[in-house]
Write an enzyme that holds these catalytic residues in place. Structure first.
Site, short mmCIF file in Angstrom:
data_model
loop_
_atom_site.label_atom_id
_atom_site.label_comp_id
_atom_site.label_asym_id
_atom_site.label_seq_id
_atom_site.Cartn_x
_atom_site.Cartn_y
_atom_site.Cartn_z
N ASP A 1 -14.24 -8.94 1.89
CA ASP A 1 -13.01 -9.03 2.68
C ASP A 1 -11.83 -8.96 1.70
OD1 ASP A 1 -11.30 -9.53 4.87
OD2 ASP A 1 -11.28 -11.66 4.38
N GLU B 105 8.74 -9.93 4.22
CA GLU B 105 10.11 -10.26 4.63
C GLU B 105 10.50 -11.65 4.16
OE1 GLU B 105 10.91 -9.51 8.84
OE2 GLU B 105 12.13 -7.92 7.98
#
Length: 1199
Positions: free
Chosen positions: A411, A506
């Site tokens: 993963d 962000e």
């Protein structure tokens, strides 16, 4: 009686659409309880599952039969039961049957207890999960109950930070417009929040407990499936139909954030929930050596039967000849015949030689596995002090397979990365700031930060000083853009500002702006307030041009306090650079900086702005309002307007964000690649994110050719066309020979990057076509189905051949079930040992499917750890787990097997040679006590020390030369050839020990007249025993004090037990049991016998020494020596975390385009995400009315 729907067995209602066969009725438990569906043998069971989950394999009734069934899949256990049954016949028995039943019972009990302990842990985990509290609507009020009490159709209430107990349809929440923020870290590892929103009708109508109790809506939706990212259905209520999609669904395992209260209707419960559908089943895992031993047991048993048959036939002929020559003994054979004697001798020899497969070997096996697992648990090098977390071997029977791994399926989020973004560098007006300038992180932020705002280190003190001077207008606009152009939400908790973003990128940019003096304070639906170097300024938000995956950018149109309208844009450099007004020196320097950032595997994006005139804005705003109310092609029209506005931009600069890898990930992957282990990354993230991490962790390199979906399709199409005659009709020659253009013929410097959707396309349904080998299918399958199955198998094999020929494979946007599918495909077509590693619930199926499952104890809870075979705290510990412990364990187990079989053959095959001199009567050569103690005390301990402690090189050298690992991948240390050599070696040792003794005893008796059968037996036994011990001594490479003690203990035990069991006193007490009185004393006190033993030992040892000398003379270096020489000639360069990506290639990586979620801008501009000041910070009350907007800070999803 109510009419029934013939398809579902449920009471028939309105005619359902074919695609929607799952009907959920709110607050109607009786309906869901009586619904049935057909099951096996025309039986029926409840269609709607309860919410209790069961991941354990056994219960009180099934443990004993199921565990015994699994254990008797081992051929050795079947063989031992067969021998015990033979021992129950007195005519052929050599030992009481219970003496063999006891060790077999011990072996079964040890393995059964191990499985029981593992399963008890699963039961405890299930009980803990099923007993979690939740609020369920019962009547007209909510009551606290357990998760297991939830049923489909129930309405549940969730509070902030609670875990979603089932797949729910969001009905309403305490947030404006019934938004609900969820964190999916336990499912996909992403810690950034996602929003879900209820239907407008349920938001407006279900504002109280009474209205929820009266809610009688019906949801028609798809059957339970494993598709995590999709959902389709419809809500029918009050005569109207409302469409549903995944944006209305809360999945089991999510955690509610920033939402005081929310209510949901249970659609799928328990095993029907999407995450449980992706969990897979518990599979019994066996190592390659286990499978090989099962086959070798059959081979040994067949050899035993053939030998016994030959000796039995010989005994029949010998008996007939003996009776003819000695007719005066006819009375002794009156009731028997040579045939009957041969028959009885066949079974007698079978029992006599049955110890060739010793039961003690399997018991010792379990002990070695257990201790080697403890070594893993005790390894301080794999202890993670930050979390006080050691490595844990949760399975004790797979340690040798750790040394044979060829493919690792990993993963990404939480396994390779920390899912933490940090602002590293930037380029403003052609000047680069950040790490590498020598001024980074030298002093704290300036005095403009309020006392309650946490200080954040800046990337470069030069940048901080330039921001403080406020003399560069481009830098001012750059920092202002970072503080204004985003969809971050903020909560003022009095002592600090807490940010929560739709993407970690962000948040990193807003935090960077804050550390440089431009602090984002608050926002409403039409304004943003920031503090610029201590001065608070409020900007009017005129429009937010939202992000989507095609635009790869977002913009905000604001009016500053002076009345000037400006457009601020940030996004991928590929879309920003082509929209610039002009190209000058500053733009050229920025492009150079982008190349430099990309080489350092940082996530880059460009920022730009422009001034917009009042007239231009008015005209554009009018057309924008018209586009927002269009019923058709609204999205396309808005994109066109956004494109029109985002032109003639002035480039301000570029940012570079680091997606932090876990410590040591690049070095670990580099070492694994040198050990011939291929690493595949299977992630649910977007392609750009996955590629960026691939370069950062050195899975992808600058000299690799990247094959994307188009190239993969072309290669597979060519392969398909050259092998298009699979139906066996003989139309083309290709049907009888493999294609010459095989995918694996590709260059090994290639990598594949594909998506889950593409995987479904090339594999048709995305499911592995099951091989129908059972007998019914041979008659029921038609030719067409067979041809279709063969074609599907060809596509699978072609894809696997192509993928395995490449050096790296990255699969993005894959579901948990697709992760398991990829692992299953590689196992099926390549017959290799696989390892899967992950840290979340979405990795559980993959971990269960792989041969070895490793769980990372990360941010995502313990779902992966609970289903894993090994638990680690960091991905980097994988190098030590495989290259050190795995290789050592494989070496130890192989040597243990080889020498246990050798000593068994060497010591006990003398029984066969003795039969040629005892009239083939199945008379034992050895004393019964010697046979019983040979494998337990006399030879077990040196072999045990090899299985526990053997090392060919140290741990440091194992990591320094990872090429040593390839020995296990190629099965070099134990295979059919090694078994054959071991068998021949054992046969040779037994022949020499027996016949040298026989030769010495034939014409001469010792000084004490030692020439009897007992003394002969003792001499052969001692010769074989010492030859075995010397052979083990010669091949042991790692000596410890324990090794010497175990070798000494073997000799001492032989002397002790021999004198005890052969003493005169023991013979007087039980002559039937102790049949060799003083035999050992008489033999071993005769110098002649000792010389015979010495001669046998020397002759047995000479071949081993000769082989070693022969190799040394011919200069045949061992694999280890070859690798050492190669390493000295070609030292491996150190790992350098750089990726040289040519400018203009598609490898350009933009941080913003990766993880941002579409739709947040619309929530902000509509005011859906804003919360009234009156309710801010207060306890939850009645749900707010639709459209209640207030001038306050955004309601922040706080973690």
């Amino acid at each position: 009686m109510a009419e029934q729907d013939t398809g579902t067995g449920c009471p028939a209602g309105k005619q359902q659409q074919p695609a929607f066969t799952w009907e959920v009725r709110a607050n109607d438990r009786s309906y869901h309880r009586q619904c049935k569906k057909k099951s096996l043998f025309c039986l029926s069971k409840r269609k709607y599952s309860g919410n209790a989950i069961r991941t354990a394999k056994y219960n009180l009734l099934t443990f004993l039969p199921l565990n015994l069934y699994e254990q008797f899949h081992r051929m050795a256990n079947v063989y031992f039961v067969f021998v015990i049954l033979l021992q129950t016949f007195p005519e052929i028995s050599t030992l009481p049957w219970y003496t063999l039943l006891f060790p077999l019972s011990c072996l079964l009990i040890i393995r059964g207890l191990r499985d029981l302990i593992d399963d008890i842990g699963r039961h405890r985990s299930d009980r803990k999960i099923n007993s979690r509290p939740c609020e369920i609507l019962d009547g007209k009020s909510f009551r606290w109950q357990k998760w297991r009490d939830i049923c489909v159709g129930d309405i549940v209430r969730l509070r902030k930070d609670s875990v979603v107990p089932a797949d729910l349809l969001l009905l309403c929440s305490s947030e404006p417009s019934s938004l609900c923020y969820v964190e999916t870290a336990d499912i996909d590892g992403e810690t950034n929040l996602k929003f879900r929103q209820a239907l407008l009708v349920t938001h407006q109508e279900l504002g109280s407990e009474e209205s929820m109790a009266a809610f009688d809506g019906r949801v028609l939706c798809e059957e339970p499936s494993s598709r995590m990212l999709s959902f389709s259905g419809a809500l029918r209520w009050r005569g109207r139909r409302h469409a549903l999609d995944s944006g209305r669904i809360l999945l089991r395992g999510c955690r509610v954030r920033n939402t005081a209260l929310c209510h949901g209707l249970v659609l799928y419960a328990g095993i029907d929930s999407k995450i449980m559908r992706n969990s897979g089943k518990i599979k019994q895992k066996k190592t390659k050596l286990d499978h090989l031993m099962d086959r070798l047991v059959i081979v040994i048993f067949l050899l035993l039967l053939v030998t016994s048959l030959g000796l039995a036939v010989a005994s029949g002929f010998w008996a007939r000849t003996f009776q003819e020559k000695h007719s005066y003994l006819a009375a002794l054979y009156k009731h028997t015949s040579p045939v009957q004697q041969a028959f009885l001798n066949f079974w007698g020899f079978t029992i006599l030689l049955s110890v060739i497969i010793p039961m003690s070997m399997y018991i010792t096996f379990e002990f070695i596995y257990l201790v080697n697992s403890c070594f893993i648990n005790w390894d301080l090098e794999m202890y993670y002090g930050a979390k006080d977390m050691p490595a844990e071997a949760r399975s004790t029977s797979l340690s040798d397979q750790l040394g044979q791994i060829e493919y690792i399926f990993s993963d990404k989020t939480g396994t390779l990365t920390q899912n933490i973004m940090s602002f590293k560098k930037c380029c403003v007006n052609g000047t680069i700031y950040g790490a590498g300038t020598g001024q980074e992180n030298k002093q704290p932020p300036g005095p403009w930060l309020a006392g309650g705002e946490h200080k954040v280190d800046v990337c470069d003190v030069t940048l901080l000083e330039a921001a403080q001077r406020d003399s560069d207008p481009v830098l001012r606009e750059f920092l202002r853009l970072l503080a204004l152009c985003h969809t971050v939400m903020v909560e003022d908790r009095g002592d600090q500002l807490v940010y929560q973003a739709a993407s970690p990128d962000e948040e990193a940019l807003v935090l960077a702006a804050r550390s440089l003096g431009y602090v984002f304070l608050a926002r409403t639906e039409d304004s943003i307030t920031i503090r610029e170097l201590g001065r608070t300024r409020t900007y009017e938000v005129l429009a937010m041009l939202d992000f989507n995956s095609d635009r790869k950018r977002m913009s905000v149109l604001v009016r500053d306090p002076q009345g000037t309208i400006r457009l601020y844009t940030k996004g991928a450099d590929t879309v920003i650079l082509e929209r610039l007004r002009s190209r000058g020196p500053s733009e050229t320097l920025t492009e150079t900086a982008l190349d430099r950032f990309a080489e350092e595997t940082l996530r880059t994006l460009c920022v730009a702005s422009r001034e917009v005139s009042e007239a231009e804005f008015r005209a554009w705003s009018r057309r924008h309002r018209e586009a927002t109310v269009l019923l058709q092609d609204r999205a396309q029209e808005l994109d066109r307007l956004y494109e029109e506005m985002e032109q003639n931009l002035q480039l301000l600069g570029a940012t570079a964000i680091e997606d932090k890898l876990q410590d040591g990930v690049p070095e670990t992957i580099q070492l694994l690649k040198l050990g011939n282990i291929k690493v595949w990354v299977l992630t649910g993230d977007k392609q750009e994110t996955a590629m960026n991490i691939g370069y950062a962790c050195r899975l992808l390199t600058d000299d690799m050719e990247i094959l994307e979906e188009k190239e993969v399709s072309e290669i597979l199409q060519a392969y398909w066309e050259s092998n298009n005659n699979l139906s066996g009709r003989g139309d083309t020659p290709c049907s009888h020979r493999p294609s010459q253009e095989r995918p694996e013929a590709l260059c090994h410097k290639r990598a594949i990057i594909i998506s889950g959707d593409f995987l479904d396309k090339i594999l048709h349904t995305g499911e592995v076509l099951k091989e129908k080998k059972g007998w019914p299918w041979r008659w029921l399958c038609c030719d067409g189905a067979k041809a279709s199955q063969d074609q599907g198998g060809l596509v699978e094999k072609a894809f696997v051949d192509l993928a395995t020929s490449c050096q790296a494979v990255i699969c993005c946007r894959v579901t948990p079930k697709q992760k398991a599918l990829i692992v299953q495909l590689v196992k099926k077509h390549k017959k290799v040992v696989t390892l899967a590693i992950g840290d979340g619930a979405n990795d559980v199926n993959m971990i269960k499917t792989a041969d070895i499952g490793v769980g990372i104890s990360g941010l995502e809870g313990l779902q992966a750890v609970q289903c894993s075979d090994y638990a680690l705290a960091q991905f980097s510990f994988l190098q030590r787990l495989l290259l050190v412990h795995g290789r050592w364990n494989y070496l130890r187990i192989c040597k243990f097997l080889r020498y246990f079989l050798y000593k068994t053959f060497a010591g006990l095959l003398a029984q066969v040679w003795f039969a040629f001199h005892s009239g083939f009567t199945a008379q034992p050569l050895y004393e019964g006590w010697f046979l019983a103690l040979y494998n337990i005390f006399y030879t077990a301990y040196p072999v045990l020390s090899v299985g526990l402690l053997e090392q060919d090189v140290s741990a440091k050298k194992s990591l320094e030369f990872p090429e040593l690992y390839m020995v296990g991948q190629q099965d070099e240390l134990f295979n059919y050839r090694v078994f054959g050599v071991t068998l021949l070696h054992g046969v040779g040792t037994s022949l020499i020990s027996f016949y040298i003794t026989l030769w010495a005893f034939e014409d001469h008796v010792g000084t004490k007249a030692v020439g009897d059968y007992e003394s002969f037996s003792v001499t052969v036994a001692l010769s074989a025993l010492l030859s075995v011990l010397v052979e083990i001594v010669l091949d042991t490479q790692y000596w410890t004090v324990l090794s010497f003690l175990m070798l000494t203990a073997s000799l001492l035990f032989f002397c002790l037990f021999s004198f005890l069991t052969q003493s005169i006193d023991a013979f007087r007490i039980a002559p039937a049991i102790f049949r060799f009185p003083d035999a050992c004393w008489n033999a071993l006190t005769d110098p002649y016998v000792l010389l015979v033993v010495l001669l046998s030992l020397v002759v047995n040892t000479i071949p081993s020494l000769a082989v070693r000398a022969f190799r040394a003379v011919l200069g045949r270096a061992t694999p280890q020596q070859k690798i050492h020489l190669k390493a000295k000639r070609d030292p491996e360069p150190s790992v350098e975390l750089r990726s040289h990506v040519p400018r203009g290639s598609f490898h350009r990586r933009s941080s913003y385009a990766f993880s941002h979620q579409e739709g947040y801008a619309g929530l902000i501009t509509r005011g859906d995400s804003l919360r009234a000041r009156a309710t801010h910070g207060t306890s939850p009350g009645p749900l707010p009315a639709q459209g209640t907007l207030a001038v306050s800070s955004l309601r922040c999803p706080s973690v």
